[in-house]
Design a protein around this motif. Structure first.
Motif, PDB file in Angstrom:
ATOM      1  N   ARG A 199       4.380 -10.908   6.429  1.00 63.39           N
ATOM      2  CA  ARG A 199       5.508 -10.192   5.842  1.00 63.39           C
ATOM      3  C   ARG A 199       5.138  -9.541   4.526  1.00 63.39           C
ATOM      4  NH1 ARG A 199      11.387 -12.603   6.721  1.00 63.39           N
ATOM      5  NH2 ARG A 199      12.331 -11.738   4.846  1.00 63.39           N
ATOM      6  N   MET A 250      -6.652  -4.823   5.657  1.00 59.42           N
ATOM      7  CA  MET A 250      -6.758  -3.890   4.546  1.00 59.42           C
ATOM      8  C   MET A 250      -7.406  -4.530   3.338  1.00 59.42           C
ATOM      9  SD  MET A 250      -3.816  -1.725   2.724  1.00 59.42           S
ATOM     10  CE  MET A 250      -4.269  -0.437   1.572  1.00 59.42           C
ATOM     11  N   TRP A 288       7.276  -1.303  10.518  1.00 59.66           N
ATOM     12  CA  TRP A 288       7.675  -1.788   9.209  1.00 59.66           C
ATOM     13  C   TRP A 288       8.424  -0.729   8.419  1.00 59.66           C
ATOM     14  CZ3 TRP A 288       2.036  -3.119   8.931  1.00 59.66           C
ATOM     15  CH2 TRP A 288       1.288  -2.204   8.207  1.00 59.66           C
ATOM     16  N   PHE A 289       8.574   0.441   9.014  1.00 60.26           N
ATOM     17  CA  PHE A 289       9.531   1.403   8.465  1.00 60.26           C
ATOM     18  C   PHE A 289      10.838   1.302   9.221  1.00 60.26           C
ATOM     19  CE2 PHE A 289       5.528   3.299   7.154  1.00 60.26           C
ATOM     20  CZ  PHE A 289       5.812   3.619   5.850  1.00 60.26           C
ATOM     21  N   GLY A 348      -0.410   0.898   3.298  1.00 59.76           N
ATOM     22  CA  GLY A 348      -0.624  -0.376   2.627  1.00 59.76           C
ATOM     23  C   GLY A 348       0.574  -0.790   1.808  1.00 59.76           C
ATOM     24  N   GLY A 397       3.607   0.485   2.201  1.00 57.14           N
ATOM     25  CA  GLY A 397       4.778   0.389   3.055  1.00 57.14           C
ATOM     26  C   GLY A 397       5.006  -1.025   3.533  1.00 57.14           C
ATOM     27  N   MET A 398       3.923  -1.750   3.694  1.00 53.27           N
ATOM     28  CA  MET A 398       4.044  -3.101   4.197  1.00 53.27           C
ATOM     29  C   MET A 398       4.732  -4.010   3.208  1.00 53.27           C
ATOM     30  SD  MET A 398       1.092  -5.570   5.545  1.00 53.27           S
ATOM     31  CE  MET A 398       1.535  -7.091   6.387  1.00 53.27           C
ATOM     32  N   GLN A 400       7.153  -3.424   1.320  1.00 58.76           N
ATOM     33  CA  GLN A 400       8.547  -3.075   1.064  1.00 58.76           C
ATOM     34  C   GLN A 400       9.437  -4.248   0.694  1.00 58.76           C
ATOM     35  OE1 GLN A 400      10.545  -0.161   3.774  1.00 58.76           O
ATOM     36  NE2 GLN A 400       8.609  -0.346   4.860  1.00 58.76           N
TER      37      GLN A 400
END
Lengths: 219, 219
Positions: A27, A115, A175-176, B112, B114-115, B117
């Motif tokens: 998450r 990443m 995740w958007f 990267g 965006g995750m 959020q």
DNA sequence: GTCTATACCAAGATAGAC
DNA sequence: GTCTATCTTGGTATAGAC
């Protein structure tokens, strides 16, 4: 044995820690997940977590390893049933979609943590690549069976790469917009077209357009 | 004026900070990038960074905003030149590939960060979505022009979603294998097939795929 | 606008009783 | 194996001279 229950408790604690860590790391990512968050989530004190895994990095590696084995045992068949290409392709895509749907964190972990490679330990990097390689291999083998590509390995590679990029892209899209799902309909059309483009025999259905063979178009 | 040089110095410092922050954040992610790393990279002390941006979150928002405007000004044309579909599609894909190649951090940032959020501020979340929405809109408009889809908005949407997922997947692939590039050849074949699958007129040309284009399926 | 110095806290990690 | 208590480091952020 008298010690069995003790071993059991330890094993269950270990699993609980991995559950919490996997959930949180998929998450928030590795760096943003702290030991105290994991401790709060699973109820065990930080020192127990260190007793089981030694370091934050150790948790990371264990989480990845468990996610990988879980995903791979959920993907048993490299051979796909079906009489013709379209049927086997449908079976393959259904398998992909089911795995995708049943492994909510597995792939996010691979992506989110992948990443972070640059600052991760050697063991972590190795585990990430191990996970990734296993996915690539499964996809290549399955597509090779779908399209009978045993003598065209480079085509199988291209199709597998294409499929995996689509899957990764869908994880990102999720995740958007958490309601996003794998568009297996589009993938079906695209893979048939790619195969035909490489002169792979796609006998049976009319050409590579194959509109007749619709999977589950959502709308 | 006497104050112009001072303003200039401030502006250049601001840019230097954003350069360093963007580089580091696209590499390590938001959480794993510390103020001291940014300070070390750009040479300015931490307090100067705070003077310019107020907080780590403020840096994040500014980095994203600059990446977005940079990417969008690098993608000027929503209308694509070309006489037929295949030609316009090639022009579009070339544009995508060029943008992809010239914006090494932009997309990694979007992915990267965006995750992250879930734990980011409202301003940061808004900026991430703004960035993403701008990309979606550009892609949809460009593909709509390529395939003349002004009266089929849902088809344009599907093609855009497909293209963006492919691009996201390639960004992901790049952090496992930095030599990975957008497979525009496969994307070309796939987009043509998807358009044909939706009964979009893809008149006559044989594109680059020689044999991929002989199905003008009628419904 | 930029610097030095520092407050304050949460992070990762360990000690040692039980 | 699990707990409480604690150490150390590094993080974000601020104060105030220049």
């Amino acid at each position: 044995m008298a010690e069995a229950p003790a071993q059991d408790r330890g094993a269950r604690s270990r699993d609980a820690i991995l559950d919490s860590a996997g959930e949180l790391m998929s998450r928030y990512g590795y760096a943003a997940t702290s030991i105290s968050m994991i401790s709060a989530e699973c109820g065990l004190p930080a020192s127990s977590i260190y007793w089981h895994f030694g370091s934050k990095d150790g948790i990371y590696v264990a989480v990845l390893e468990r996610a990988r084995t879980a995903l791979l045992t959920a993907l048993p068949p490299a051979e796909v049933p079906g009489a013709d290409v379209a049927e086997r392709l449908d079976a393959f895509l259904a398998e992909v979609q089911r795995a995708f749907h049943r492994q909510p964190h597995g792939l996010k972990l691979l992506l989110g943590l992948g990443m972070v490679q640059q600052d991760a330990s050697a063991a972590a990097v190795a585990e990430v690549h191990h996970y990734r390689d296993a996915l690539v291999a499964w996809t290549r083998d399955a597509l090779s069976a779908v399209f009978r590509l045993h003598d065209r390995p480079q085509v199988a590679d291209e199709l597998a790469r294409f499929t995996l990029r689509m899957a990764s892209g869908t994880v990102v899209a999720r995740w958007f917009d958490p309601s996003a799902v794998m568009d297996t309909g589009a993938l079906h059309v695209a893979l048939l077209a790619l195969a035909a483009h490489h002169d792979v025999l796609v006998h049976g259905t009319s050409g590579e357009g194959s509109r007749s063979r619709d999977v589950t178009d959502r709308e």
